[in-house]
Structures are given as structure tokens and as C-alpha cells.
Design a protein around this motif. Structure first.
Motif, PDB file in Angstrom:
ATOM      1  N   GLY A 101      19.804   4.409  47.284  1.00  0.00           N
ATOM      2  CA  GLY A 101      20.670   3.679  46.369  1.00  0.00           C
ATOM      3  C   GLY A 101      22.056   3.434  46.939  1.00  0.00           C
ATOM      4  N   VAL A 102      22.882   2.694  46.192  1.00  0.00           N
ATOM      5  CA  VAL A 102      24.202   2.296  46.658  1.00  0.00           C
ATOM      6  C   VAL A 102      25.146   3.492  46.764  1.00  0.00           C
ATOM      7  CG1 VAL A 102      26.268   0.946  46.109  1.00  0.00           C
ATOM      8  CG2 VAL A 102      23.995  -0.070  45.813  1.00  0.00           C
ATOM      9  N   LEU A 103      25.238   4.300  45.701  1.00  0.00           N
ATOM     10  CA  LEU A 103      26.204   5.399  45.702  1.00  0.00           C
ATOM     11  C   LEU A 103      25.918   6.438  46.782  1.00  0.00           C
ATOM     12  CD1 LEU A 103      28.717   6.580  44.491  1.00  0.00           C
ATOM     13  CD2 LEU A 103      27.341   7.650  42.708  1.00  0.00           C
ATOM     14  N   PRO A 104      24.670   6.909  46.953  1.00  0.00           N
ATOM     15  CA  PRO A 104      24.404   7.811  48.080  1.00  0.00           C
ATOM     16  C   PRO A 104      24.724   7.166  49.428  1.00  0.00           C
ATOM     17  CG  PRO A 104      22.616   7.908  46.508  1.00  0.00           C
ATOM     18  CD  PRO A 104      23.486   6.768  46.085  1.00  0.00           C
ATOM     19  N   GLY A 105      24.476   5.864  49.539  1.00  0.00           N
ATOM     20  CA  GLY A 105      24.810   5.170  50.781  1.00  0.00           C
ATOM     21  C   GLY A 105      26.304   5.139  51.029  1.00  0.00           C
ATOM     22  N   VAL A 106      27.088   4.945  49.965  1.00  0.00           N
ATOM     23  CA  VAL A 106      28.543   4.961  50.088  1.00  0.00           C
ATOM     24  C   VAL A 106      29.030   6.337  50.535  1.00  0.00           C
ATOM     25  CG1 VAL A 106      30.716   4.824  48.795  1.00  0.00           C
ATOM     26  CG2 VAL A 106      28.942   3.106  48.435  1.00  0.00           C
ATOM     27  N   ILE A 107      28.476   7.392  49.953  1.00  0.00           N
ATOM     28  CA  ILE A 107      28.867   8.757  50.324  1.00  0.00           C
ATOM     29  C   ILE A 107      28.513   9.035  51.778  1.00  0.00           C
ATOM     30  CG2 ILE A 107      28.399  11.209  49.876  1.00  0.00           C
ATOM     31  CD1 ILE A 107      27.992  10.434  46.933  1.00  0.00           C
ATOM     32  N   ALA A 108      27.333   8.585  52.191  1.00  0.00           N
ATOM     33  CA  ALA A 108      26.940   8.778  53.586  1.00  0.00           C
ATOM     34  C   ALA A 108      27.897   8.050  54.532  1.00  0.00           C
ATOM     35  CB  ALA A 108      25.505   8.288  53.787  1.00  0.00           C
ATOM     36  N   LEU A 109      28.291   6.831  54.173  1.00  0.00           N
ATOM     37  CA  LEU A 109      29.239   6.082  54.999  1.00  0.00           C
ATOM     38  C   LEU A 109      30.619   6.741  55.001  1.00  0.00           C
ATOM     39  CD1 LEU A 109      28.415   2.326  54.311  1.00  0.00           C
ATOM     40  CD2 LEU A 109      28.247   3.543  56.489  1.00  0.00           C
ATOM     41  N   MET A 110      31.005   7.346  53.898  1.00  0.00           N
ATOM     42  CA  MET A 110      32.277   8.079  53.862  1.00  0.00           C
ATOM     43  C   MET A 110      32.249   9.229  54.860  1.00  0.00           C
ATOM     44  SD  MET A 110      32.951   8.144  49.747  1.00  0.00           S
ATOM     45  CE  MET A 110      34.456   9.104  49.822  1.00  0.00           C
ATOM     46  N   GLY A 111      31.108   9.914  54.924  1.00  0.00           N
ATOM     47  CA  GLY A 111      30.975  10.988  55.902  1.00  0.00           C
ATOM     48  C   GLY A 111      30.983  10.483  57.329  1.00  0.00           C
ATOM     49  N   ALA A 112      30.432   9.292  57.536  1.00  0.00           N
ATOM     50  CA  ALA A 112      30.363   8.736  58.892  1.00  0.00           C
ATOM     51  C   ALA A 112      31.664   8.076  59.328  1.00  0.00           C
ATOM     52  CB  ALA A 112      29.224   7.710  58.963  1.00  0.00           C
ATOM     53  N   LEU A 113      32.501   7.645  58.379  1.00  0.00           N
ATOM     54  CA  LEU A 113      33.718   6.907  58.718  1.00  0.00           C
ATOM     55  C   LEU A 113      35.001   7.687  58.441  1.00  0.00           C
ATOM     56  CD1 LEU A 113      32.747   3.390  57.286  1.00  0.00           C
ATOM     57  CD2 LEU A 113      33.006   3.981  59.692  1.00  0.00           C
ATOM     58  N   MET A 114      35.147   8.192  57.219  1.00  0.00           N
ATOM     59  CA  MET A 114      36.416   8.777  56.807  1.00  0.00           C
ATOM     60  C   MET A 114      36.691  10.137  57.437  1.00  0.00           C
ATOM     61  SD  MET A 114      36.393   7.621  52.786  1.00  0.00           S
ATOM     62  CE  MET A 114      38.011   8.298  52.415  1.00  0.00           C
ATOM     63  N   ILE A 115      35.689  11.016  57.436  1.00  0.00           N
ATOM     64  CA  ILE A 115      35.900  12.362  57.996  1.00  0.00           C
ATOM     65  C   ILE A 115      36.227  12.292  59.490  1.00  0.00           C
ATOM     66  CG2 ILE A 115      34.880  14.635  58.386  1.00  0.00           C
ATOM     67  CD1 ILE A 115      35.529  14.074  55.486  1.00  0.00           C
TER      68      ILE A 115
END
Length: 336
Positions: A101-115
Motif C-alpha cells: 500500500g501507499v503508506l507502508p511504501g512512504v515509510i519505507a522510502l522515509m527509511g531509504a531517504l531521510m535517515i
């Protein structure tokens, strides 16, 4: 307006404003992320089941810690570091396309980009983010569930269930299309030494919203640009009002009014209705990030944030149009 639509708008306004207001009062890190999470939860037709939310929360904790550890270990090696960031982005898209889904995908991208980006700036601040992204998610989930309890949603009709059914598409082609857009942006962002965390969050959200559409096309591109321009304009107006009346009640009332207005717009039949949801998240990120920033971005003004987010939006949307022109999406059957 139908009763269910009116209830949906009230749920959205009360829930998002509640999280936004508490974030301002308590000053927790990246409270704007919690407000955006709440908006995404409350735009759904029903509350997320407890078991699904528990899995999402545990997933976010594990993902943030893994991202922090890998980023800390490989930060001294730029080439390897960037390769890992690119791999993380691709894995995030694979996770989203697999049905997460969209929200889990957003969280995964946050881990891949923001951290990883924050690790390059300060490991201490990155560790703060590791804890506070899941905590923002937890609080957003609690408030959104509470809103659905206080203002129950009607059971979905057969037509709604049919509408929510995912279209048949070629998953490998979609992952490749998403990666061709987001990976170059991330590489340019990291190589340039940029540090605007909320821009990365916005790109993660926008990438997932665009990828969820079966075909990009110029019509959808125009709608997304309209949504972001609308959100940017509202953000500037709100920021200027905040300058005129610099009291904490001002952003709270503005937030409630914005949620009511854009929520009602989303339920209307006007041409801009489709842009309301994206406009709301843009306002929360731009305006919320300007009055409640994180780390060393305390002096970033609203107009600067608008320019940052607008530049990212234009790049991502144009990139999707180009990719769609030369490598359009296909149905699974057509790809075989």
C-alpha cells in the motif's frame, strides 16, 4: 453533501488539527509528519485494522533502525553509501507494489531517504528521527482510530469495494518506472549536499501517490501540479497570516479551516476535487514545516520551503511524464 461525506470531512478536520495542535504545544520532532500520517489514515473509507496497524508500526521501527545502522557504517564510503540508498529506494517500491500500500511504501522510502541523509549531517539527530518517525505513526494511528470510533463510517458499498480493487499491472515495469524517476532525484539530492528533510518526505509521498495511478498521462500530471500549486499558495497565505498574528491559536485555527475547506473540496463535484487530498498534504508539509521545523532548519521561511517543495514536485512530475511517454505502463497480461 451526503451525511457520510460530511462525517468524513469532520473526522479529517478534527483528527489532523488535533495532531497538528499537540505537535505545536509539545514541540515533538517532525510533528508535521504525524499530521500527514493522520491525514492519510483519515482519508481512507474505514479505520485501519488493529492487526494491520501493529504490523506497520513494528515494520517502521525495524526499518528505521536497520537504515540507521547501515547508513552509519557506510557513511565514510560515498559510492557504497549511494548504491545502498538506490537499493533502498528500489526495495521500497518493490514492497509497495507487492501489495503493502501507499503508506507502508512512504515509510519505507522515509527509511531509504531521510535517515541516510540525516546520518550525513548528525548521527545524534538521525537517532532522534529513528525513534520519532514510528512514534508519530503510532500517535497518528491512535488519533485516526479514535476519530473513526467517535464518528463511525458507513460500511463500504459493493461499488466502493469494486473501485478500490487494484488494477492489473506489470509489477516489474512499474517498479522500474518508479525507480527511474526517484533514484536520479535522490542521487542529485545527496551529491549536492542538500539537507531539506521535509523535501525528501514530500518526494516520498508524491512518488507513492503517482505510482499508485495505473497510468500517468498529461491529465494526471496537470492534476498533481494543480494540487501542489494550490497547496503552495495556501501555505504562503497561512504563513503571512501567522506573521500578522504570531500566536499559537493562529496556526491551530488555520489548520482546522484548511482541513475543513480542502476536505469539503475533495467531496465535491468540482474539477479541483481530485487535487484536494494532495493539496492538503502539501500545505501540512510546507506550512507546518515552516512553523515547526526540525534540527537546523529553524530559520527556513515559508517562501523558501515553497520553492524547495515546488522544485521537487516539478522534477518528479515531469520525470513521470517523460517515463510514461517513452515507457508506458502495461497490464500484466500484455507484458507476458
Amino acid at each position: 453533501m451526503r451525511t457520510e461525506d460530511r462525517n468524513s470531512v469532520v473526522r479529517l478536520a478534527l483528527g489532523v488539527t488535533g495532531v497538528f495542535s499537540l505537535g505545536l504545544f509539545l514541540g515533538w520532532p517532525l510533528a508535521v509528519v504525524g499530521a500527514v500520517f493522520t491525514a492519510l489514515f483519515l482519508q481512507a473509507p474505514a479505520a485501519l485494522p488493529l492487526a494491520a496497524f501493529a504490523k506497520l508500526f513494528v515494520f517502521s521501527i525495524g526499518l528505521m533502525f536497520i537504515s540507521f545502522l547501515l547508513s552509519s557504517v557506510f557513511a565514510p564510503y560515498p559510492v557504497v553509501f549511494l548504491i545502498l540508498v538506490a537499493i533502498g529506494i528500489i526495495l521500497s517500491f518493490m514492497w509497495s507494489v507487492s501489495g503493502a500500500g501507499v503508506l507502508p511504501g512512504v515509510i519505507a522510502l522515509m527509511g531509504a531517504l531521510m535517515i541516510p541523509n540525516l546520518v550525513l549531517q548528525s548521527q545524534d539527530l538521525a537517532l532522534v528521527l529513528v525513534f520519532w518517525i514510528p512514534l508519530n505513526l503510532l500517535f497518528a494511528g491512535f488519533i485516526s482510530t479514535l476519530m473513526f470510533v467517535l464518528i463511525p463510517a458507513a460500511p463500504p458499498t459493493a461499488a466502493q469495494k469494486k473501485t478500490n480493487t487494484s488494477p492489473d499491472f506489470d509489477p516489474h515495469r512499474r517498479i522500474a518506472r518508479m525507480s527511474l524517476v526517484t533514484v536520479p532525484f535522490a542521487m542529485a539530492f545527496f551529491v549536492s549536499g542538500a539537507s531539506a528533510l521535509l523535501v525528501l518526505f514530500f518526494v516520498a509521498l508524491l512518488s507513492q501517490q503517482l505510482a499508485a495511478m495505473p497510468s500517468m498521462g498529461k491529465t494526471v500530471a496537470k492534476a498533481m501540479l494543480t494540487a501542489n500549486l494550490l497547496g503552495a499558495a495556501v501555505s504562503i497565505i497561512c504563513y503571512e497570516i501567522n506573521v500578522i498574528a504570531p500566536v499559537i491559536l493562529t496556526p491551530i485555527l488555520l489548520g482546522f479551516f484548511i482541513c475543513l475547506t480542502l476536505g469539503a473540496l475533495g467531496k465535491s463535484q468540482v474539477p479541483l476535487a481530485a487535487a484536494a487530498g494532495s493539496a492538503l498534504t502539501t500545505v501540512l508539509i510546507v506550512y507546518g514545516g515552516s512553523i515547526a521545523p526540525f534540527s537546523d532548519e529553524a530559520d527556513v521561511k515559508s517562501i523558501t520551503r515553497v520553492l524547495q517543495v515546488a522544485s521537487a514536485a516539478i522534477f518528479v512530475i515531469i520525470a513521470y511524464v517523460v517515463v510514461d511517454e517513452f515507457w508506458p505502463e502495461q497490464e500484466r497480461r500484455a507484458a507476458q
